[in-house]
Design a protein around this motif. Structure first.
Motif, short mmCIF file in Angstrom:
data_model
loop_
_atom_site.label_atom_id
_atom_site.label_comp_id
_atom_site.label_asym_id
_atom_site.label_seq_id
_atom_site.Cartn_x
_atom_site.Cartn_y
_atom_site.Cartn_z
N PRO A 1 -5.93 -42.02 104.64
CA PRO A 1 -5.43 -43.39 104.85
C PRO A 1 -3.93 -43.38 105.10
O PRO A 1 -3.20 -42.55 104.54
CB PRO A 1 -5.75 -44.09 103.53
CG PRO A 1 -6.81 -43.24 102.89
CD PRO A 1 -6.55 -41.84 103.34
N VAL A 2 -3.47 -44.29 105.95
CA VAL A 2 -2.04 -44.42 106.23
C VAL A 2 -1.63 -45.87 106.08
O VAL A 2 -2.47 -46.78 106.09
CB VAL A 2 -1.67 -43.91 107.65
CG1 VAL A 2 -1.95 -42.43 107.78
CG2 VAL A 2 -2.40 -44.69 108.73
N ARG A 3 -0.35 -46.08 105.93
CA ARG A 3 0.25 -47.41 105.88
C ARG A 3 1.60 -47.30 106.56
O ARG A 3 2.06 -46.18 106.84
CB ARG A 3 0.35 -47.92 104.45
CG ARG A 3 1.18 -47.06 103.54
CD ARG A 3 1.06 -47.54 102.09
NE ARG A 3 1.74 -46.65 101.18
CZ ARG A 3 3.01 -46.77 100.80
NH1 ARG A 3 3.75 -47.75 101.25
NH2 ARG A 3 3.55 -45.91 99.97
N PRO A 4 2.26 -48.41 106.82
CA PRO A 4 3.57 -48.31 107.47
C PRO A 4 4.51 -47.39 106.69
O PRO A 4 4.52 -47.38 105.46
CB PRO A 4 4.06 -49.76 107.47
CG PRO A 4 2.79 -50.56 107.56
CD PRO A 4 1.82 -49.80 106.68
N MET A 5 5.25 -46.61 107.44
CA MET A 5 6.22 -45.63 106.96
C MET A 5 5.58 -44.36 106.40
O MET A 5 6.25 -43.55 105.77
CB MET A 5 7.21 -46.24 105.97
CG MET A 5 7.99 -47.41 106.57
SD MET A 5 8.64 -47.12 108.25
CE MET A 5 9.80 -45.81 107.97
N THR A 6 4.29 -44.14 106.67
CA THR A 6 3.65 -42.86 106.37
C THR A 6 4.06 -41.87 107.46
O THR A 6 4.07 -42.22 108.64
CB THR A 6 2.11 -43.00 106.35
OG1 THR A 6 1.74 -43.94 105.36
CG2 THR A 6 1.44 -41.66 106.09
N SER A 7 4.36 -40.65 107.07
CA SER A 7 4.70 -39.59 108.03
C SER A 7 3.67 -38.47 107.89
O SER A 7 3.30 -38.10 106.78
CB SER A 7 6.11 -39.06 107.74
OG SER A 7 6.49 -38.15 108.73
N VAL A 8 3.23 -37.93 109.03
CA VAL A 8 2.19 -36.92 109.05
C VAL A 8 2.65 -35.75 109.92
O VAL A 8 2.97 -35.93 111.09
CB VAL A 8 0.87 -37.49 109.63
CG1 VAL A 8 -0.23 -36.44 109.62
CG2 VAL A 8 0.44 -38.75 108.88
N LEU A 9 2.66 -34.55 109.35
CA LEU A 9 3.00 -33.32 110.09
C LEU A 9 1.71 -32.71 110.59
O LEU A 9 0.80 -32.44 109.81
CB LEU A 9 3.74 -32.34 109.18
CG LEU A 9 4.06 -30.98 109.79
CD1 LEU A 9 5.05 -31.11 110.94
CD2 LEU A 9 4.60 -30.05 108.72
N ILE A 10 1.64 -32.47 111.92
CA ILE A 10 0.44 -31.93 112.54
C ILE A 10 0.79 -30.63 113.26
O ILE A 10 1.31 -30.63 114.37
CB ILE A 10 -0.18 -32.95 113.53
CG1 ILE A 10 -0.43 -34.28 112.82
CG2 ILE A 10 -1.46 -32.39 114.15
CD1 ILE A 10 -0.88 -35.40 113.73
#
Length: 115
Positions: A76-85
């Protein structure tokens, strides 16, 4: 070395991508090793991966049920979540969202792969 540059991402042309519509900046800059993308995701994206690219997603806006799928697992994500791929990670956005993506090295459409 080239000087600073200011880009209004809203004025860049939108390009269809597996995630929705992307507006990409700094591809022509020889002194910057990556690209920055503002991507508007209107529906569930297609699962894909990159062999060379590392991407960092920053969620700007999203629906309550939005998520990022990484190698088959929903996060789950919400505003200002950062994800390294990292390269090789199968990924897709699930739900509507606006994201900023930093792509290293520079985005190359030949490095989008689908199973």
């Amino acid at each position: 070395m080239l000087g600073p540059e200011v880009v209004d991402l809203t004025e860049l042309p939108g390009v269809e991508c597996p995630c929705g519509v992307a507006r990409r900046a700094f591809a022509e800059r020889e002194d910057f090793p990556g690209t920055v993308h503002w991507t508007q995701i209107q529906c569930d994206a297609k699962t894909h991966y990159h062999r060379e690219h590392t991407e960092v997603y920053v969620v700007l806006e999203c629906g309550e049920d939005a998520a990022i799928e990484l190698n088959g697992r929903l996060h789950p994500v919400r505003p200002m979540t950062s994800v390294l791929i990292p390269p090789g990670t199968r990924h897709r956005a699930v739900g509507e969202m606006n994201v900023m993506i930093v792509c290293l090295p520079k985005f190359d459409p030949q490095d989008e792969h689908f199973d």
